[in-house]
Write a protein that holds these residues in place. Structure first.
Motif, PDB file in Angstrom:
ATOM      1  N   HIS A  12       0.845  -1.191   0.000  1.00 58.85           N
ATOM      2  CA  HIS A  12       0.000   0.000   0.000  1.00 58.85           C
ATOM      3  C   HIS A  12       0.884   1.245   0.000  1.00 58.85           C
ATOM      4  O   HIS A  12       1.746   1.406   0.865  1.00 58.85           O
ATOM      5  CB  HIS A  12      -0.907   0.035   1.239  1.00 58.85           C
ATOM      6  N   GLN A 133      -5.165   0.430  -5.975  1.00 59.82           N
ATOM      7  CA  GLN A 133      -4.241   0.122  -4.893  1.00 59.82           C
ATOM      8  C   GLN A 133      -3.199   1.206  -4.686  1.00 59.82           C
ATOM      9  O   GLN A 133      -2.843   1.537  -3.549  1.00 59.82           O
ATOM     10  CB  GLN A 133      -3.548  -1.210  -5.200  1.00 59.82           C
ATOM     11  N   ALA A 136      -5.323   5.207  -5.248  1.00 58.48           N
ATOM     12  CA  ALA A 136      -6.579   5.402  -4.506  1.00 58.48           C
ATOM     13  C   ALA A 136      -7.725   5.821  -5.422  1.00 58.48           C
ATOM     14  O   ALA A 136      -8.678   6.477  -4.996  1.00 58.48           O
ATOM     15  CB  ALA A 136      -6.410   6.398  -3.364  1.00 58.48           C
ATOM     16  N   LYS A 450     -11.521  -3.287   8.006  1.00 60.73           N
ATOM     17  CA  LYS A 450     -10.563  -2.460   7.275  1.00 60.73           C
ATOM     18  C   LYS A 450     -11.103  -2.087   5.899  1.00 60.73           C
ATOM     19  O   LYS A 450     -10.867  -0.972   5.408  1.00 60.73           O
ATOM     20  CB  LYS A 450      -9.236  -3.193   7.153  1.00 60.73           C
ATOM     21  N   THR A 454     -11.707   1.680   4.473  1.00 63.39           N
ATOM     22  CA  THR A 454     -11.222   2.181   3.181  1.00 63.39           C
ATOM     23  C   THR A 454     -12.354   2.833   2.397  1.00 63.39           C
ATOM     24  O   THR A 454     -12.188   3.902   1.798  1.00 63.39           O
ATOM     25  CB  THR A 454     -10.613   1.029   2.364  1.00 63.39           C
ATOM     26  N   ARG A 457     -13.160   6.220   4.095  1.00 65.83           N
ATOM     27  CA  ARG A 457     -12.120   7.235   3.873  1.00 65.83           C
ATOM     28  C   ARG A 457     -12.154   7.728   2.434  1.00 65.83           C
ATOM     29  O   ARG A 457     -11.998   8.918   2.171  1.00 65.83           O
ATOM     30  CB  ARG A 457     -10.745   6.648   4.197  1.00 65.83           C
TER      31      ARG A 457
END
Length: 909
Positions: A12, A133, A136, A450, A454, A457
């Motif tokens: 990441h 990935q 974003a 998680k 993601t 966000r």
């Protein structure tokens, strides 16, 4: 057991100050000052993504034209020579839809097959997920609002090797209605997919092709009588449902095998064929089929039906395998087939287990589902999961991602290779549900929390934490529901028929208000316009749930109060009737919200794709003019106020007691009374302005001035001012079954009396090309054996047709309905029901440049009584099956007419 090749390691990039950065020594410079990449090969996505994020367009060159160092840092995309040279071992390990990323300081490689599969384009998946990935870049739901292209000045990619294969080789859901971007690595449409399994036997034993062989078709069980039908059922329509072929017939077996082998021969590369049962039962129970029954079971039992189907499937697979041992013959473990576990299954057969993880909050149900999967994993060498993942059919959020992830992990670990879901997404209610699920189908071991982080966000930035709490609350609300029965799984609570448990057992008004508070908290945390707009998208969507839930509870409260008012008083006690003011206070809880259809109209443009109905309407309306576009009604999810009409009656009775001379005087008195009652409620500390606002148009629409015509109009469909004068009504009628929602279709109505006849005329405004005039006959109606009209069967004058009608009280209802095609029905009510032989009406119609017009006359038995205020009349219109009326039709009571009436004021003769 399914092959599980997950990422060797996943890297990441760090997100710092809007820039994707890794250390220069360990990173590839996609765009880093003077150092920038050149794309070598081809690009279906990454080139545009980089430009949209940075404003810089990278160079694109063919591999044969690339010269080292001269053109920058190469990023090889596609089936390139460099990829095959460097990644030989990794490429050999790939699934047909897998891909590889290799990143070194001096080069990067994105490899996937360029071939298009049954699912999609693997190379496009690879590019889009590289961008997801490392840049974003993503699309979280359909439409521009769901797109995220972060603005970046510098992008460096950390070094490493990334190999990804799908955990579930077959990934497919239907009812998608709007692709959510190329990074979504699954098939998002109806048919197709890597493995075939869906309803298919109707295609093999085609009723059109084999209709002259009745022995291929079933002798079905008549569910009403409990007897097996004497004749074979050969469908003439709806070929795909309510029947199955006779599997005991050797010819059916032969045709099935021949059809499958023929398909494989005709389509090189075809690996799979479906043997899925037709939908909705209809299994054969002929004497030969009944002989194939396991010991201890009756021939008609679901277990016996499943037993004989698995025998048939094994026989088909054995014969197909002689020519195609690599074939996969998919089928649904569905209906009766889910009640029997075969001892063995041919290796070519691939069952898809129909189930849902939605109710795995119930520990006992979860145990049964997992045991079901485990047992099938021991029977079938490979299998798939068929999940009811709706979406559409629910008007509440239905998020169960943790149970979904655990279920997928368990299924994959026991051998599941396929996944299909009926998705029919409500994007605005279910938030991250489909986005997260797509990730899990590639790697079910991922942390759901998680993934949701993601998602939040990416979409909500500074308000991510607050929106994360909102979605967590929705999932908890589903997991902690309090159902009123022990039914679990499948289609539980699906469709508006189950709106009451949806809005009482899961998302009650109190739960909705708590969720709403979290949305308001999220809005307060937002600092940018885009984040506010995205939060508003989900707020507007959930606002529909909150509205529908609150109105249902208010309606139920009114219903209970009405029942209490109608109940006899207890012995020795005097029963006090509620006043208009009392009812205004009760009505306010319902009236403070608009009708659901009105609300959905306001959010349709603000929150496109948020509901599956919006998606389907948009697809159906492409290329059509505004008046021809589809607009689905949500009225079935709304709740009328059962006290509304009783309150109108109370108001009407109070005003009629003042002896108004005409409709105008009546309406003035209505407005005065309502204002006084509203003020009285305020003096008692209760605000009722919404309730008063709802009642004003209803109470002023129950009266109309009837005319005494100088002479009887000629009934020819031409409405002349000389004969009719001005219309008494010009506007929208109220749409059934709602009592305070107008149809939106303009209708003009004239009404008058001459001699012993009541005359009415209608001008129906609509696009003339949309007028349905297929019903032209008189008094054609489905009859019951009792000699009255059968309301349980379609009535042509109120179905998919355009028509208008008049109802009047003449010691019982008399009704006249005329269609735009000139068809006429006139009937009258009797104690047993309506009869069509009244023959008291005459009608004529005419097409106009702006719609169509109708005139009709009705015989009146006592014309001398038509003086002053006369109650018992209504006028209604049907447009393509959608009913509307001058005085709203009583919900669940509209048979041939609205079953409600207004008042006509007739002058003295």
């Amino acid at each position: 057991m399914a092959r599980a090749v997950f990422p060797l390691f996943i890297l990441h990039a760090l997100t710092l100050l809007g820039t994707m950065v890794a250390s220069a020594e360990e990173a590839f410079p996609l765009l880093d000052g003077d150092r920038r990449a050149v794309i070598v090969g081809s690009s279906q996505f990454l080139l545009e993504a980089v430009e949209r994020c940075t404003g810089v367009r990278l160079r694109l060159v063919a591999e044969r034209d690339y010269k080292k160092q001269a053109l920058g840092y190469p990023i090889y995309i596609g089936d390139t020579h460099k990829a095959r040279e460097v990644l030989t071992k990794e490429i050999a390990s790939l699934d047909a839809e897998g891909y590889v990323f290799l990143v070194r300081p001096d080069l990067a490689i994105i490899y996937a097959s360029g071939a298009v599969t049954d699912t999609g384009t693997p190379l496009l998946y690879a590019e889009a997920n590289f961008a997801r990935q490392f840049l974003a870049v993503d699309q979280y739901f359909p439409g521009e609002l769901g797109l995220v292209y972060p603005r970046q000045e510098r992008i460096t990619i950390p070094c490493g090797l990334h190999v990804e294969n799908p955990a579930f080789e077959h990934r497919h859901w239907s009812g998608y209605s709007g692709a959510a971007g190329p990074a979504w690595r699954l098939r998002a449409s109806g048919g197709g997919g890597r493995y075939q399994f869906h309803h298919s036997l109707y295609k093999i034993i085609d009723p059109v092709k084999y209709g002259d062989h009745p022995d291929y078709f079933p002798m079905r069980l008549d569910r009403r009588s409990g007897r097996i039908e004497d004749t074979r059922y050969i469908p003439t329509d709806n070929f795909s449902a309510y029947w199955q072929p006779c599997t005991s017939n050797p010819a059916v077996l032969d045709i099935t095998v021949k059809t499958i082998l023929g398909a494989f021969a005709a389509t090189p590369g075809l690996r799979s064929y479906s043997l899925g049962v037709n939908d909705s039962g209809g299994y054969c129970l002929c004497p030969e089929c009944q002989k194939i029954t396991p010991e201890g079971y009756t021939p008609q039992s679901d277990e016996a039906i499943g037993y004989r189907f698995y025998k048939f499937y094994n026989e088909v697979a054995e014969r197909v395998a002689r020519n195609r041992p690599d074939a996969r013959l998919g089928f649904l473990v569905y209906s009766a087939l889910s009640k029997w576990y075969p001892e063995k299954l041919h290796p070519c057969l691939m069952p898809y287990l129909t189930l849902s993880f939605a109710d795995c909050w119930d520990a006992e149900y979860k145990r049964r589902i997992y045991a079901h999967i485990d047992r099938w994993s021991r029977i079938a060498p490979r299998f798939g999961i068929y999940e009811w993942y709706h979406g559409q059919g629910f008007f509440i959020p239905r998020i169960y991602l943790r149970e979904m992830a655990e279920g997928l992990r368990h299924a994959h670990a026991t051998g599941a290779e396929g996944f299909y879901a009926e998705a029919y997404a409500n994007w605005g209610l279910d938030g991250p549900k489909l986005w997260v699920t797509e990730k899990l189908l590639w790697n079910p071991k991922q942390d759901v929390g998680k993934l949701i982080d993601t998602y939040c966000r990416g979409l909500f930035g500074e308000a991510a934490e607050e929106m994360r709490a909102y979605f967590a609350f929705l999932e908890t609300a589903w997991a902690t529901q309090k159902p009123s029965n022990d039914k679990r799984g499948g289609y539980r609570l699906l469709t508006s028929l189950h709106k009451k448990p949806q809005f009482t057992e899961v998302f009650s008004p109190a739960v909705c208000d708590a969720a709403w508070a979290l949305l308001e908290k999220s809005e307060a945390a937002a600092r940018t316009e885009m984040v506010r707009t995205r939060i508003a998208y989900f707020r507007d969507s959930f606002g529909a749930t909150r509205l529908a839930s609150t109105r249902l509870q208010a309606g139920e409260t009114m219903r209970e109060l009405l029942e209490a008012d109608r109940a006899p008083a207890l012995e020795g006690q005097e029963k006090k009737q509620r006043s208009v003011v009392d009812w205004l206070i009760v009505l306010e809880a319902w009236a403070r919200f608009p009708s659901l259809d009105d609300y959905m109209t306001t959010i349709r443009d603000r929150a496109p794709w948020s509901f599956q109905e919006f998606c389907e309407d948009a697809i159906k309306s492409r290329g059509k003019s505004p008046e021809r576009q589809t607009r689905t009604s949500f009225a079935a999810w709304d709740t009328d106020a059962p006290a509304l009409r009783p309150i109108v009656d109370l108001v009407t009775d109070a005003v009629i007691a003042t002896d108004p001379a005409n409709a105008e005087q009546f309406n003035r008195q209505v407005l005065t009374h309502l204002s006084d009652w509203g003020e009285q409620a305020k003096r008692n500390g209760r605000f009722c302005d919404h309730a008063v606002g709802v009642l004003r148009p209803l109470c002023t629409r129950v009266t109309m001035d009837g005319k005494r015509l100088a002479s009887a109009p000629k009934i020819d469909g031409t409405i002349s001012k000389e004969e009719w004068g001005d219309p008494q009504l010009d506007g929208s009628l109220y749409r059934y079954p709602l009592e305070n929602t107008e149809s939106g279709d303009r209708t003009r109505v004239w009404v008058g009396v001459s001699g012993d006849k009541l005359f009415a005329a209608f001008h129906c405004y609509q696009d003339p090309d949309t007028v349905l005039n297929k019903v032209t006959e008189r008094d054609v109606a489905p009859m019951h054996e009792r000699g009255v009209i059968d309301h349980g069967r379609p009535f042509p004058y109120l179905g998919e047709v355009d028509s208008v009608g008049v109802s009047a009280w003449e010691n019982g209802w008399v009704v006249a309905i005329v269609t735009s095609g000139g068809g006429l029905f006139d009937g009258k009510s009797t104690p047993k029901g309506y009869i069509p032989d009244w023959n008291g009406a005459v009608a004529a119609v005419r097409k106009t440049e702006d719609g169509w017009a109708a005139e009709l006359s009705m015989q009146i038995s006592n014309p001398d009584a038509l003086v002053g205020a006369v109650k018992g009349f209504n006028f209604f219109r049907v447009r393509n099956g959608v009913r509307s009326a001058w005085v709203p039709g009583q919900p669940q009571r509209w048979a041939l007419a609205p079953n409600r009436a207004g008042i006509l004021f007739f002058p003295q003769q």
